[in-house]
Design an enzyme around this catalytic site. Structure first.
Site: not given
Ligand code: FAD
Ligand code: NAD
Length: 475
Positions: A36, A40-41, A120, A184, A207, A453
């Site tokens: 990583e 971590l996380g 990596a 968005g 949007e 309930h």
């Molecule tokens: P990641 O969590 O992206 O982890 C990838 C890791 O790989 C990173 O730590 C990176 O540093 C490491 N890495 C990459 N390349 C290398 C390399 N070459 N060498 C060493 N390390 C490397 N999902 C939900 O289900 N619920 C939510 O409420 C939710 N909220 C979100 C809110 C936000 C603001 C964002 C941005 C995302 C949210 N998501 C949510 C989406 C969720 O975070 C991702 O779907 C999830 O983290 C994906 O997990 P992953 O293990 O595939 O990768």
């Molecule tokens: P998203 O796909 O949810 O939303 C992107 C939005 O941007 C869409 O409504 C799209 O129509 C709009 N858009 C695209 N191009 C545009 C442009 N040029 N101008 C204006 N609007 C535009 O993507 P996100 O909000 O970036 O989140 C990414 C991913 O992260 C999600 O798809 C989801 O898988 C994950 N996520 C999940 C949670 C959760 O589970 N609660 C929370 C946050 C993120």
């Protein structure tokens, strides 16, 4: 001095996909290394799911305190004007992510996983360099996750100091921006935009689609739209952000509105949340002889139902392999791949993957929606139960935001194929919804299960009764 390490399982990336895969591999007695580059996380724990939910919670508490201070609390509470120490809010959020990150370190250690810090870069499918060290593995699990998509005219500001920010910087601001434009209105934009509105920012959404939250059906997003209207949030749909210019400390965003006219907006920050793309660059993917999915411009790694790539012994999981880009999907795939490597018979064929949007009110969608069921030509029946008729919802404020639980089942067997809900604080119901579908439950199963309930979960039972044609608490 450089080292050459070897292992049975090499996991790259410690997000919810990678760290779960590594823990499970370690538990199964496989000699495992996790690489990583950051904390971590991964995205989820450090700059995604968890910090965003912390901010959402803090914003909710602040808004409640403001309501009390205004004397407009229906409950009869009043209080002095609250003071928001936003730096402390961010420090509290950081404390939570630190706790979770060190918890992951402890779990990896307990499972006997070696953690290597650094980036990596693969020389070939089974060997990578991390700094001066080399790691050769029998099996490789790629879990490098995803990053925010940038828009052409709105590049992200360096170090988050300028006007255009991604979700990462939005979770680390030193003050609440007075005027925030969110480009968005999907998952991230909506969750963070609503939180910042509660924290006092003036918020405008730009949007591209014709509605907010285009991934959810209109019945589900309607209560969120109402919240935005009630809270003076400006929503511009069918609109595209074009560019940002700076003059004398303020910034001007230009966007093209639904009529094709260019409109200028002054603002302090522009949060761009238009989707995420997998991290496939800069780590030698091109040296691994791995195929990509042809659709979506070939950005996702192609895997089968065991998350195997085209290269024997190389697996890919999580955001790297496509939608839904959700933490729980990544974790489920990680656990499965570790078990496959250990020789267990597994495949990734979930009956449903829950989607939860932490807006106000919250949205949960599991399985098929009515429109999807119609498209599939399924003969189905549905039942709906509104929060307004649930006693617990009236006491918790869930009923205030409007909303309902909706349940869909096959007409002939009563097997449940979809459950959706919208309402304040209802995300925790997603567990019962997905369990029902995964366990092939019928309407009779849910209707015949005694739900405690007064709880919000009674609404699921009532929706099932409604689909069966004999609801008790609605007509
Ligand atoms: P990641 O969590 O992206 O982890 C990838 C890791 O790989 C990173 O730590 C990176 O540093 C490491 N890495 C990459 N390349 C290398 C390399 N070459 N060498 C060493 N390390 C490397 N999902 C939900 O289900 N619920 C939510 O409420 C939710 N909220 C979100 C809110 C936000 C603001 C964002 C941005 C995302 C949210 N998501 C949510 C989406 C969720 O975070 C991702 O779907 C999830 O983290 C994906 O997990 P992953 O293990 O595939 O990768
Ligand atoms: P998203 O796909 O949810 O939303 C992107 C939005 O941007 C869409 O409504 C799209 O129509 C709009 N858009 C695209 N191009 C545009 C442009 N040029 N101008 C204006 N609007 C535009 O993507 P996100 O909000 O970036 O989140 C990414 C991913 O992260 C999600 O798809 C989801 O898988 C994950 N996520 C999940 C949670 C959760 O589970 N609660 C929370 C946050 C993120």
């Amino acid at each position: 001095m450089s080292e050459h390490l070897t292992c049975e399982v090499l996991v790259v990336g410690s997000g919810p996909g990678g760290y779960v895969a590594a823990i499970r591999a370690g538990q199964l007695g496989l000699d495992t290394i996790l690489v990583e580059d950051g904390k971590l996380g991964g995205t989820c724990l450090i700059r995604g799911c968890i910090p965003s939910k912390a901010l959402i919670e803090a914003a909710e508490k602040y808004e409640q305190a403001i309501t009390n201070a205004k004397g407009s609390s229906e409950i009869g509470l009043s209080a002095d004007s609250p003071i928001l120490d936003f730096k402390k809010t961010i420090a509290w959020k950081d404390g939570i992510t630190e706790k979770l990150s060190s918890g992951v370190a402890g779990l990896l250690k307990a499972a006997g996983v070696r953690v290597v810090s650094g980036w990596a870069v693969f020389e070939n499918a089974k060997t990578c360099l991390v700094g001066d060290d080399k790691i050769t593995a029998t099996n490789v699990i790629l879990a490098t996750g995803s990053k925010s998509v940038a828009l052409k005219g709105l590049p992200f500001s360096k170090n988050g100091k300028g006007p255009v920010i991604s979700s990462t910087e939005a979770l680390d601001l030193s003050e609440v921006p007075k005027k925030l434009v969110v480009v968005g209105a999907g998952y991230i934009g909506m969750e963070l935009g609503i939180a910042y509105r509660k924290l006092g920012a003036e918020v405008t959404f730009i949007e591209a689609a014709k509605t907010i939250l285009p991934g959810f059906d209109k019945q589900l997003s309607a209560p969120v739209s109402k919240w935005l209207r009630d809270h003076d949030v400006d929503v511009q749909t069918n609109s595209f952000a074009q560019s940002v210019s700076a003059k004398g400390g303020t910034h001007t965003l230009t966007y093209t509105d639904k009529d094709g006219k260019d409109v200028k907006l002054s603002c302090h920050k522009v949060l761009v949340t238009v989707g995420r793309i997998p991290n496939t660059q800069g780590w030698g993917l091109e040296n691994m002889a791995i195929d990509m999915v042809p659709e979506n411009n070939g950005i996702f790694i192609k895997v089968d139902d065991k998350c195997r790539t085209a290269m024997r012994g190389v697996y890919a999981i999580g955001d790297l392999v496509g939608e839904p880009m959700l933490a729980h999907k990544a974790s489920a795939q990680g656990e499965m791949v570790a078990e496959i490597i250990a020789g267990k018979k597994r495949s990734f064929q979930p009956a449903a993957i829950p989607a939860v949007c932490f807006t106000d009110p919250e949205i949960v969608s599991v399985g098929v929606t009515p429109a999807e069921a119609k498209d599939k030509g399924l003969a189905f029946t549905q039942g709906k139960f509104r929060w307004a008729a649930n006693g617990r919802a009236l006491t918790t404020g869930t009923a205030e935001g409007g909303g309902f639980v909706r349940i869909l089942a096959l007409k002939d067997t009563g097997r449940i194929i979809g459950i959706q809900a919208v309402g304040r604080h209802i995300s925790e119901l997603s567990g019962e919804f997905v369990l029902a579908i995964e366990m092939n439950a019928t309407l009779q199963d849910i209707a015949g299960t005694i739900h405690a309930h007064p709880t919000l979960s009674e609404a699921t039972m009532e929706a099932a009764l409604s689909a069966l044609g004999h609801p008790i608490h609605s007509v």
